[in-house]
Design a protein around this motif. Structure first.
Motif, PDB file in Angstrom:
ATOM      1  N   GLY A  70     -72.273 -57.287  74.182  1.00 29.84           N
ATOM      2  CA  GLY A  70     -73.228 -56.827  73.188  1.00 29.84           C
ATOM      3  C   GLY A  70     -73.913 -55.539  73.617  1.00 29.84           C
ATOM      4  N   ILE A  71     -75.167 -55.395  73.192  1.00 30.75           N
ATOM      5  CA  ILE A  71     -75.885 -54.128  73.348  1.00 30.75           C
ATOM      6  C   ILE A  71     -77.194 -54.360  74.101  1.00 30.75           C
ATOM      7  N   VAL A  72     -77.508 -53.479  75.049  1.00 30.35           N
ATOM      8  CA  VAL A  72     -78.848 -53.465  75.639  1.00 30.35           C
ATOM      9  C   VAL A  72     -79.786 -52.862  74.595  1.00 30.35           C
ATOM     10  N   ALA A  94     -83.178 -56.813  81.080  1.00 32.67           N
ATOM     11  CA  ALA A  94     -82.890 -56.265  79.755  1.00 32.67           C
ATOM     12  C   ALA A  94     -82.804 -57.376  78.726  1.00 32.67           C
ATOM     13  N   THR A  95     -82.969 -56.979  77.485  1.00 32.23           N
ATOM     14  CA  THR A  95     -82.618 -57.852  76.374  1.00 32.23           C
ATOM     15  C   THR A  95     -81.256 -57.411  75.874  1.00 32.23           C
ATOM     16  N   VAL A  96     -80.318 -58.346  75.853  1.00 32.58           N
ATOM     17  CA  VAL A  96     -78.957 -58.042  75.390  1.00 32.58           C
ATOM     18  C   VAL A  96     -78.721 -58.808  74.087  1.00 32.58           C
ATOM     19  N   VAL A  97     -78.398 -58.087  73.035  1.00 34.44           N
ATOM     20  CA  VAL A  97     -78.066 -58.717  71.753  1.00 34.44           C
ATOM     21  C   VAL A  97     -76.546 -58.793  71.646  1.00 34.44           C
ATOM     22  N   MET A 117     -76.653 -49.254  75.303  1.00 34.17           N
ATOM     23  CA  MET A 117     -75.495 -49.349  76.179  1.00 34.17           C
ATOM     24  C   MET A 117     -74.726 -50.651  75.892  1.00 34.17           C
ATOM     25  N   ARG A 118     -73.389 -50.554  75.869  1.00 36.10           N
ATOM     26  CA  ARG A 118     -72.552 -51.743  75.637  1.00 36.10           C
ATOM     27  C   ARG A 118     -72.338 -52.467  76.968  1.00 36.10           C
ATOM     28  N   VAL A 119     -72.548 -53.773  76.954  1.00 37.69           N
ATOM     29  CA  VAL A 119     -72.421 -54.561  78.188  1.00 37.69           C
ATOM     30  C   VAL A 119     -71.641 -55.845  77.912  1.00 37.69           C
ATOM     31  N   PRO A 124     -71.823 -52.811  82.361  1.00 30.70           N
ATOM     32  CA  PRO A 124     -71.342 -51.911  81.301  1.00 30.70           C
ATOM     33  C   PRO A 124     -69.857 -52.151  81.006  1.00 30.70           C
ATOM     34  N   THR A 125     -69.484 -52.020  79.726  1.00 31.65           N
ATOM     35  CA  THR A 125     -68.077 -52.133  79.359  1.00 31.65           C
ATOM     36  C   THR A 125     -67.394 -50.773  79.369  1.00 31.65           C
ATOM     37  N   GLY A 126     -68.183 -49.696  79.354  1.00 32.06           N
ATOM     38  CA  GLY A 126     -67.604 -48.353  79.292  1.00 32.06           C
ATOM     39  C   GLY A 126     -67.378 -47.863  77.875  1.00 32.06           C
ATOM     40  N   GLU A 127     -67.625 -48.740  76.887  1.00 26.16           N
ATOM     41  CA  GLU A 127     -67.470 -48.302  75.488  1.00 26.16           C
ATOM     42  C   GLU A 127     -68.598 -47.327  75.146  1.00 26.16           C
ATOM     43  N   PRO A 128     -68.407 -46.526  74.097  1.00 26.38           N
ATOM     44  CA  PRO A 128     -69.485 -45.612  73.675  1.00 26.38           C
ATOM     45  C   PRO A 128     -70.742 -46.406  73.314  1.00 26.38           C
ATOM     46  N   ASP A 129     -71.903 -45.775  73.553  1.00 20.12           N
ATOM     47  CA  ASP A 129     -73.177 -46.419  73.206  1.00 20.12           C
ATOM     48  C   ASP A 129     -73.241 -46.699  71.710  1.00 20.12           C
TER      49      ASP A 129
END
Lengths: 173, 153
Positions: A83-85, A107-110, A134-136, A158-163
């Motif tokens: 998901g996303i930070v 962090a909060t990750v959705v 940031m994608r995680v 991080p997954t390395g995908e675009p934010d």
């Protein structure tokens, strides 16, 4: 400071400057039905949210009801462990009982598809490169160590995908 | 374990707080460490024990600390039949408000009285000091009955 008038015997002795006042609360935490379902999912590396039948939002971690509409949630939703930070903070102060090396990031990750976030740590990236959007993905403990505890997710990396675009998660900030 | 079973687990929340004490509490706690009970004189002449930094009536800064004896009398009390970890005594005791001789207010502490039948309002008590004192209210281990002693007002 005021000019105290002290008894003779206390003049010149080293004064007490501070006291320790620890607070300790011992509970038996009972999870309830919805959180038990959620924690059972966690012990199988599954993140389970619950959807509200009125607003359609996915509540995570589920509490069995929707905080907006006050109705029981109607549907269980399996969410991906990525998901996303949305928000984070850099922790620079050590607290007792924590083995974490400073500084580290909470962090909060959705997760994708959820409308609420999970609290966790972000690792495997320098702390000053972590950012909103940031994608995680979750890093789970070894299978033998999985348990009914959110600590079964060691941290997110991080997954390395675009934010993600801010507009896509601004509702969750 | 069945899927419907509700999970539960022990949970301990602990905060290791430490705080500064200010000049008057500092004097009080330093006194305890040295084996001495201190009060503070208020503007109306009353002696407050435990001492406070500001006058409860006029809010004036209070500075005159007064040495008091380690004896007093119980003004009110409540029996504690099942002490919890961290309380002053590990066997049943009374929580008592003790008016130290020469003071006009009460100090809350434990009274090691054995049984509630042994506790009365107005009974004479004295400080039982802790052998190792560090400048904390626990330097007074507890109060104990002192029916054999003269004293008080």
């Amino acid at each position: 400071m005021s000019d105290l008038v002290l008894p003779e015997a206390l003049r010149g002795v080293e004064p007490v400057r501070s006291i320790r006042t620890p607070a300790r609360l011992e509970y038996t935490f009972t999870a309830g039905q919805a959180t038990s379902r959620f924690l059972r999912g966690i012990s199988r590396k599954k993140i389970l949210g619950e959807r509200c039948g009125v607003c359609g939002k996915v509540i995570l971690p589920p509490r069995g009801s929707c905080p907006n509409d006050g109705v029981p949630t109607s549907e269980q939703v399996e969410l991906p462990d990525r998901g996303i930070v949305t928000t984070f903070c850099v922790v620079n102060v050590k607290f007792s009982g924590s083995a974490m090396e400073l500084p580290y990031v909470c962090a909060t990750v959705v997760p994708d598809g959820s409308d609420m976030g999970l609290f966790g740590m972000v690792q495997e990236i320098p702390f000053d490169q972590i950012r909103m959007g940031m994608r995680v993905e979750a890093v789970w403990v070894d299978d033998d160590d999985l348990t009914h505890d959110l600590a079964s997710i060691k941290w997110w990396r991080p997954t390395g995908e675009p934010d993600a675009d801010y507009e896509s998660y601004r509702e969750h900030v | 374990m069945s899927e419907a079973e509700i999970l539960s687990a022990p949970l301990v929340l602990e905060y290791p707080f430490k705080r500064t004490v200010g000049p008057v509490q500092s004097a009080f706690l330093t006194g305890l460490r040295e084996g001495m009970v201190l009060g503070v004189r208020a503007e109306d002449g009353r002696v407050l024990c435990p001492p406070v930094e500001y006058d409860p009536v006029t809010s004036a800064e209070l500075t005159e600390l007064v040495e008091l004896p380690a004896t007093g009398r119980v003004t009110t009390w409540s029996w504690e039949p099942a002490p919890r970890a961290g309380q002053p005594l590990d066997h049943p005791f009374a929580w008592a408000l003790v008016q130290i001789d020469g003071a006009d207010t009460g100090l809350l502490h434990a009274l090691d009285a054995g049984s509630p039948d042994e506790v009365t309002t107005g009974m004479r008590v004295r400080v039982r000091w802790n052998d190792e004192r560090e400048g904390a209210i626990t330097d007074i281990a507890c109060f104990e009955p002192a029916g054999d002693e003269e004293g008080g007002q």
